[in-house]
Enzyme design. Structure first.
Site, PDB file in Angstrom:
ATOM      1  N   GLN A  34     -18.692  50.846   4.395  1.00  0.00           N
ATOM      2  CA  GLN A  34     -19.438  49.615   4.616  1.00  0.00           C
ATOM      3  C   GLN A  34     -19.603  49.402   6.115  1.00  0.00           C
ATOM      4  O   GLN A  34     -18.758  49.818   6.892  1.00  0.00           O
ATOM      5  CB  GLN A  34     -18.664  48.434   4.043  1.00  0.00           C
ATOM      6  N   ASP A 148     -29.780  63.899   6.896  1.00  0.00           N
ATOM      7  CA  ASP A 148     -30.016  62.708   6.069  1.00  0.00           C
ATOM      8  C   ASP A 148     -31.019  61.762   6.720  1.00  0.00           C
ATOM      9  O   ASP A 148     -30.842  60.551   6.712  1.00  0.00           O
ATOM     10  CB  ASP A 148     -28.695  61.979   5.787  1.00  0.00           C
TER      11      ASP A 148
HETATM   12  P1  ATP Z   1     -25.646  56.691   3.628  1.00  0.00           P
HETATM   13  O1  ATP Z   1     -25.468  56.258   2.220  1.00  0.00           O
HETATM   14  O2  ATP Z   1     -27.079  56.669   4.092  1.00  0.00           O
HETATM   15  O3  ATP Z   1     -24.960  57.966   3.997  1.00  0.00           O
HETATM   16  P2  ATP Z   1     -23.659  55.477   5.284  1.00  0.00           P
HETATM   17  O4  ATP Z   1     -22.554  55.039   4.403  1.00  0.00           O
HETATM   18  O5  ATP Z   1     -23.482  56.765   5.986  1.00  0.00           O
HETATM   19  O6  ATP Z   1     -25.012  55.493   4.512  1.00  0.00           O
HETATM   20  P3  ATP Z   1     -24.862  54.141   7.562  1.00  0.00           P
HETATM   21  O7  ATP Z   1     -26.171  54.731   7.212  1.00  0.00           O
HETATM   22  O8  ATP Z   1     -24.262  54.572   8.844  1.00  0.00           O
HETATM   23  O9  ATP Z   1     -23.816  54.316   6.367  1.00  0.00           O
HETATM   24  O10 ATP Z   1     -25.011  52.551   7.557  1.00  0.00           O
HETATM   25  C1  ATP Z   1     -25.436  51.882   6.385  1.00  0.00           C
HETATM   26  C2  ATP Z   1     -26.416  50.776   6.751  1.00  0.00           C
HETATM   27  O11 ATP Z   1     -25.782  49.833   7.621  1.00  0.00           O
HETATM   28  C3  ATP Z   1     -27.651  51.266   7.519  1.00  0.00           C
HETATM   29  O12 ATP Z   1     -28.691  51.708   6.674  1.00  0.00           O
HETATM   30  C4  ATP Z   1     -28.039  50.016   8.317  1.00  0.00           C
HETATM   31  O13 ATP Z   1     -28.853  49.159   7.553  1.00  0.00           O
HETATM   32  C5  ATP Z   1     -26.686  49.347   8.594  1.00  0.00           C
HETATM   33  N1  ATP Z   1     -26.226  49.741   9.943  1.00  0.00           N
HETATM   34  C6  ATP Z   1     -25.590  50.889  10.252  1.00  0.00           C
HETATM   35  N2  ATP Z   1     -25.358  50.984  11.584  1.00  0.00           N
HETATM   36  C7  ATP Z   1     -25.872  49.863  12.138  1.00  0.00           C
HETATM   37  C8  ATP Z   1     -25.971  49.363  13.495  1.00  0.00           C
HETATM   38  N3  ATP Z   1     -25.504  50.059  14.527  1.00  0.00           N
HETATM   39  N4  ATP Z   1     -26.578  48.166  13.694  1.00  0.00           N
HETATM   40  C9  ATP Z   1     -27.071  47.464  12.643  1.00  0.00           C
HETATM   41  N5  ATP Z   1     -27.023  47.889  11.363  1.00  0.00           N
HETATM   42  C10 ATP Z   1     -26.432  49.059  11.090  1.00  0.00           C
HETATM   43 MG    MG Z   2     -24.548  58.564   5.850  1.00  0.00          MG
HETATM   44 MG    MG Z   3     -27.101  55.836   5.961  1.00  0.00          MG
END
Ligand code: ATP
Ligand code: MG
Ligand code: MG
Length: 353
Positions: A34, A148
């Site tokens: 998250q 990705d």
């Molecule tokens: P995925 O399922 O795509 O692998 P994930 O668990 O790797 O996702 P991230 O993509 O890094 O996680 O972040 C999830 C979401 O959180 C992003 O799509 C974005 O909307 C929000 N988010 C991530 N980093 C930031 C940031 N630096 N500033 C603002 N919102 C962010």
């Molecule tokens: Mg990711």
């Molecule tokens: Mg992501």
């Protein structure tokens, strides 16, 4: 990975005080954990903290994210000029690895949604594309495959001098070229043909995803919103025209999931897709017979058609080639040409950033 260890000094991270980051709201959820908007009491600013799920496999992958991103930030983009998110810090917390990033704005999928999925004006498509390409050039130079790229992983930057901008985030699936481990990568709509087919991949897979993103920014909907991998592949063949080259099909691991071998190339078998190929894609009936136990694939009601028709006559603005303004018509032609270089089946012919 000895190249990367340099960039991760876990000893540095255990000295943080307990109450440095104060959670304000949740920004997003993904497969890996998250992301929370936090107040950083030490620097008096907002930051985004990604809290990785507390399972060993996620922890390991997150170490990879930290390694690759710190290498990109410090070595390849020290002055923060290339539209790649800045990592500020990382620390373990109750078996979760937490990664702190600069606070950015909405992601591009949220932006498209706010616009009722009707697509952005060409000037924004152009600006965002140029900036994402800038990031991709740096990644290619570093030998890093993002793996990705999708609208959710591209974020709007807070307005500086009211100029629109974006940054690439989420290196949680990234890897080094030539040291690829996983074969099940990329989000389905943005998955390249070589990954679908199980063929060795390079930074060219990011260029495929980039092409899908550019088209989506303009038309407002995903280019290949397939409900299954077969559906994605058959949409590619229908919209782009053509199919992966024979040598790729011959060597890829999953070819037989999607294609039927129709014998050696001989004049006359162009009938399949109008191509000279030793392969043709399975018909839907053949796929159904193969997967008869699986539930039927739901259909997306999305206009199918050739790439140029999609770009020129996407339904939301009720335009067609005939009543597009002359300047936009030229821009559309250029956009189609650009997209054809990106959604090119052959990774060796696909345009590099
Ligand atoms: P995925 O399922 O795509 O692998 P994930 O668990 O790797 O996702 P991230 O993509 O890094 O996680 O972040 C999830 C979401 O959180 C992003 O799509 C974005 O909307 C929000 N988010 C991530 N980093 C930031 C940031 N630096 N500033 C603002 N919102 C962010
Ligand atoms: Mg990711
Ligand atoms: Mg992501």
């Amino acid at each position: 990975n000895s190249d990367l260890i340099l960039y991760v000094n876990l000893e540095l991270v255990n000295k943080k005080s307990d109450r440095r980051y104060i959670v304000e709201e949740m920004l997003g959820q993904g497969t890996f954990g998250q992301v929370a908007k936090c107040w950083d009491a030490e620097t008096n600013s907002y930051v985004a903290v990604k809290v990785i799920k507390n399972q060993p496999a996620f922890y390991q992958q997150a170490i990879m994210e930290v390694s690759l991103l710190s290498m990109l930030n410090e070595k390849f983009d020290p002055d923060d000029q290339h539209h790649i998110v800045r990592m500020l810090d990382f620390f373990p917390w109750k078996n979760h690895l937490c990664i702190t990033f600069e606070m950015l704005g909405h992601n591009l999928y949220e932006l498209l949604k706010k616009n009722n999925l009707r697509g952005l004006q060409l000037q924004f498509v152009r600006t965002f594309s140029r900036q994402i390409l800038d990031a991709l050039i740096v990644m290619k130079g570093a030998g890093i495959i993002h793996c990705d790229l999708k609208p959710e992983n591209i974020l709007i930057t807070p307005k500086v001098n009211s100029a629109a901008g974006v940054k690439v985030i989420d290196f949680g699936s990234a890897c080094m070229e030539g040291k690829t481990i996983y074969s099940y990568i990329q989000s389905r709509y943005y998955r390249s043909p070589e990954v679908l087919l199980g063929y060795p991949y390079t930074t060219a897979i990011d260029m495929w995803s980039f092409g899908c993103i550019v088209a989506e920014l303009y038309i407002g909907l995903p280019l290949f919103p397939g409900a299954s991998e077969y559906d994605v592949l058959s949409r590619m063949i229908e919209i782009v025209g053509g199919q992966p080259p024979d040598d790729l099909l011959r060597e890829a691991k999953n070819t037989r999931k999607f294609f039927k071998h129709v014998g050696s190339i001989y004049p006359g078998n162009e009938a399949h897709n109008g191509l000279r190929s030793s392969y043709r894609i399975l018909t839907e009936d053949e796929v159904e017979a193969r997967d008869s136990k699986k539930p039927k694939i739901g259909k997306w009601y999305f206009p199918r058609g050739r790439l140029d028709r999609l770009i020129f006559a996407y339904p939301w603005k009720n335009l067609n080639e005939g009543n597009l303004p002359e300047t936009e018509k030229e821009d559309c032609l250029a956009l189609v040409d650009f997209l054809r270089g990106l959604v090119e089946f052959d990774p060796n012919k696909r345009w590099s950033p």
